[in-house]
Structure formats: C-alpha cells, structure tokens
Design an enzyme around this catalytic site. Structure first.
Site, PDB file in Angstrom:
ATOM      1  N   GLY A 208       0.839  -1.203   0.000  1.00  0.00           N
ATOM      2  CA  GLY A 208       0.000   0.000   0.000  1.00  0.00           C
ATOM      3  C   GLY A 208       0.869   1.245   0.000  1.00  0.00           C
ATOM      4  N   ASN A 209       0.270   2.373   0.332  1.00  0.00           N
ATOM      5  CA  ASN A 209       1.054   3.604   0.477  1.00  0.00           C
ATOM      6  C   ASN A 209       0.386   4.506   1.505  1.00  0.00           C
ATOM      7  OD1 ASN A 209      -0.817   5.502  -0.964  1.00  0.00           O
ATOM      8  ND2 ASN A 209      -0.417   4.067  -2.637  1.00  0.00           N
ATOM      9  N   TYR A 210       1.017   5.638   1.788  1.00  0.00           N
ATOM     10  CA  TYR A 210       0.582   6.485   2.910  1.00  0.00           C
ATOM     11  C   TYR A 210      -0.612   7.383   2.601  1.00  0.00           C
ATOM     12  CZ  TYR A 210       4.913   5.217   5.301  1.00  0.00           C
ATOM     13  OH  TYR A 210       5.918   4.536   5.912  1.00  0.00           O
ATOM     14  N   ALA A 276      -3.596   7.728  -5.111  1.00  0.00           N
ATOM     15  CA  ALA A 276      -2.195   7.293  -5.171  1.00  0.00           C
ATOM     16  C   ALA A 276      -2.230   5.811  -5.548  1.00  0.00           C
ATOM     17  CB  ALA A 276      -1.531   7.495  -3.822  1.00  0.00           C
TER      18      ALA A 276
END
Ligand code: C5P
Length: 400
Positions: A208-210, A276
C-alpha cells in the site's frame, strides 16, 4: 449573496480587533445581519459601543446580561446563525476552540454553532508558527472549520512574517464565495479517484502507500457543494462522506479502481484523479498466508498496474476534462509537465514531498497548477479544503 444572511462575528483579544469595524460595515453593506460576540480580552482592544453602533445590535460578551437572572443563550445564538466568523482569532481562542474550553461566551457559542465556521487567525509570526498553534489550527480544520490563512507582512510587533489577519475585504469575499459560488457546477457529473490502493500479497498482507484520501475527499465535498453530482471511487481510507450528492464506490486494488473509473468516466463531464495508485502488484496472490518458517528468504515478483489516468486520457472526448496529480520528490515542474502531456490531462496539480506540510496524511498542502497552455500558478501552503477550492476554481473556468 450575503443579503439576509445571519452572521455571528466573534472578536478576540488581538490588535487586529479594530479591523472588525471594517468587517461589520462591509457585511452590513452587503445586506447581512451581524451579531457581535466578543471575548473579555477583545474588549480591551475595541469598545462594545463602537461595535453595537455599527452592527445595530447590542454586543454580547457575558453569559449573564445583568444580575436579575436573565442570561444570553449561546445555544439560541448558535442555531440562529448562517455562519460564524471569528476574526481576529488569537492563539489563545484557537486553542480553546480546538480543545473545547468553554470559559467565555464566544467559545460556548462556537461549540453550539451548527453553521459553518470561518476562522481568521491574527498573531505574531512565531506564535503562528509554533507547533501548538499549528496543531490547534489543524484540529479546527479536522472539525470542518474554514481557516482563512493569515497573510505575510508587518505585524504589530513590527516584525515581518506570517500572522497578519487577512484583509476584511478578502474575508467578506470568502464568505460571499461560500454562499454563492455554490452552484457553478450544477448538472455537472464529476468522477474523482481518491486514497491509496492495496495490492494483495496473501490474505493478510498487501502493498500500500501512505495516502489518507483527505485531498480527494475534500475535492469531492467541494464539487458537491458547488452543485455537481460526484462519483468518488476510493481505495481503503478511514474517511466518511457527508454530502448527499456524493456516490461512493469502494475499491481496494488498482485493477478494481481502473475498472470502476473506466465504467464511470464516459458519463462524466470531468475526471479528477487524485488517488495514489500502486504502480505494481504481486504477479501471484497466495491464497494461504505465507509462512515465514516455510519460506525463509523470499522474492516478490511484481507486474505493472494499468495507468488509470492515461487510459482515461486516451478515451477522453472533446467535451470532457481530465485533471491529474503529480507528487514529486525532484524536478517537480518538468515531471508534472511531461505527465500532463503523456496522460492527455487538461491540468495537473503538482505537490512536492520536499515541501513541509504538503503530501500524504497531513491536513495541509502546497500546490502548483500547470495547464495545457503552459500557465503555471503556485499557491501558498493552505488547508486541504482551501486547496480543493483552488483546484475546483480552475475546473470551473474550463468547464463548459
Ligand atoms: O505517473 P504518476 O503515478 O506520477 O501520475 C500521477 C497521476 O496519475 C495521478 O493523477 C494519479 O492518480 C494517476 N495515476 C493513475 N493510475 C496509475 C498511476 C497514476 O490514475 N496507475
């Protein structure tokens, strides 16, 4: 626009309190009804006599109007208002508002107020920059309050910096925009992608990402507020939508987001691609949890995801718009301009991870917009709600 609007003007103890007179005159001239509530410290800077004369209403500052048992109901006042404007707002009052310290009439009114709240901070540059103040302001943003950023300039201390209350004319303009700009996207359908994507590795793990989704959700709320019908395709986030004109489509992976966006875009007048999206996903998803004991050292083979922005850019019709984002760590302008071209976008919103307060998780952002004509507009650091207004303001100028 402001005609007939009921505005509570909260004044706190700042040297900028004298500017409240211009605010009252300006608001009254536009047809608004103004009820002033002032803190005890505010009265040290400007007299209630001046304020009541200009607003044609007695000024409220005490819980109890006299000693005969009558009192001012902050609840009634909070329900009466179409908007509450706290200008100037000192560091102390902002701190009390952020923490619910209801020890004066202004704060109790704020806590009871159901209407939108606008806060115009005014203080010395170091007080404004202090993390305590910034955290309190961020909390107010989190409550949905509109922060009217102070400007830079000479302050009462004769120091020069950021902390000067926004000029009264501009504050009045912001209120007007809030009440009027609202319907300029009526009958428009807008597709927005938001949040991160999760790319499954096994049943319990993902890449995943932030991304928190805050920017995309703020854009959705802003478009809906201006009358648009919004389809919000979002990855996993812990945010909720409040506006009834936002239809939320929940997805998890880039592939799911791609399918939802491709299905929705043909019906939309514009697409704003704020998500994102993971560039890669594991080639294989294990159906069972990968066991460390069994696997030892492991390699994860990744394959590229489809580029949603570029795919929508390829099917974009003449009557549609497409907006993308670029989050860059180096060569921001060059990279963003090349993405604008490659993905066939109408404009691109650049934010740089090098900027403090911009990017993932935080409530603020500093953006630069680059359009097809090569026009570059850089904006100061603002709350994501205000940034959403700037981004949508640009959309409104292009939408037919
Ligand atoms: O190429 P890059 O990922 O930097 O481009 C960012 C822009 O493209 C953002 O608007 C993002 O939402 C969009 N994007 C997308 N699908 C991808 C990757 C990025 O829509 N697979």
């Amino acid at each position: 626009m402001l005609k007939g609007k009921k505005i509570i003007l909260g004044i706190t103890g700042s040297i900028a309190a004298y500017k409240a007179t211009y605010l009252i005159c300006g608001l009254v001239k536009k047809g608004a009804e103004v009820q002033v509530v002032i803190t005890p410290a505010g009265k040290e800077f400007i007299t209630p006599v001046t304020l009541s004369a200009l607003s044609s209403h007695p000024v409220i500052s005490e819980f109890f109007s006299n000693r005969d048992g009558s009192w001012h109901s902050h609840v009634d006042l909070g329900l009466w208002a179409d908007a509450m404007l706290i200008a100037p707002a000192t560091a102390a009052s902002i701190g009390k508002m952020a923490n619910g310290i209801a020890d004066n009439m202004l704060i109790t009114t704020y806590l009871s107020c159901k209407a939108p709240v606008f806060v115009a901070p005014a203080m010395d540059l170091d007080m404004f920059a202090h993390p305590a103040t910034q955290q309190n302001i961020d909390r107010l943003r989190g409550f949905g309050n509109h922060i009217i950023e102070p400007g830079e300039g000479e302050l009462a201390s004769h120091l020069v910096g950021k902390g000067r209350m926004e000029e009264p004319d501009r504050i009045i303009e912001i209120l007007e925009e809030f009440f009027t700009g609202s319907q300029d996207l009526q009958n428009k359908k807008i597709l927005i992608t938001a949040g991160p994507t999760y790319e499954k590795i096994d049943p319990v793990r993902f890449i995943g990402n932030y991304s928190s989704g805050k920017m995309g959700f703020a854009l959705a709320e802003e478009c809906a507020r201006r009358g648009a019908e919004v389809t919000l395709v979002t990855g996993p986030v812990s945010l909720t939508v409040t506006h009834p004109q936002i239809r939320r489509i929940q997805v998890e992976s880039a592939e799911e987001m791609y399918k939802a966006a491709m299905a929705e875009y043909p019906q939309a007048d514009a697409g704003i691609l704020c998500a994102a999206v993971a560039d890669y996903r594991p080639e294989q998803v294990c159906t069972e949890k990968i066991k460390r004991e069994k696997t030892g050292e492991m390699q994860l083979r990744l394959i590229p995801n489809r580029d949603i922005a570029a795919s929508l850019g390829a099917i974009k019709r003449e009557d549609q718009l497409l907006v993308g984002f670029a989050l860059e760590t180096t060569d921001g302008l060059t990279n963003a301009a090349s993405k604008l071209e490659k993905k066939n976008l109408d404009y691109i919103v650049l934010n740089s991870l090098q900027d403090l307060g911009a990017g993932f998780q935080v409530d603020t952002n500093r953006i630069t917009i680059i359009d097809r004509k090569g026009e570059i507009t850089a904006y100061p650091l603002k709350g994501k709600k205000e940034v959403a207004q700037d981004i949508i303001h640009k959309l409104v100028t292009l939408v037919s």
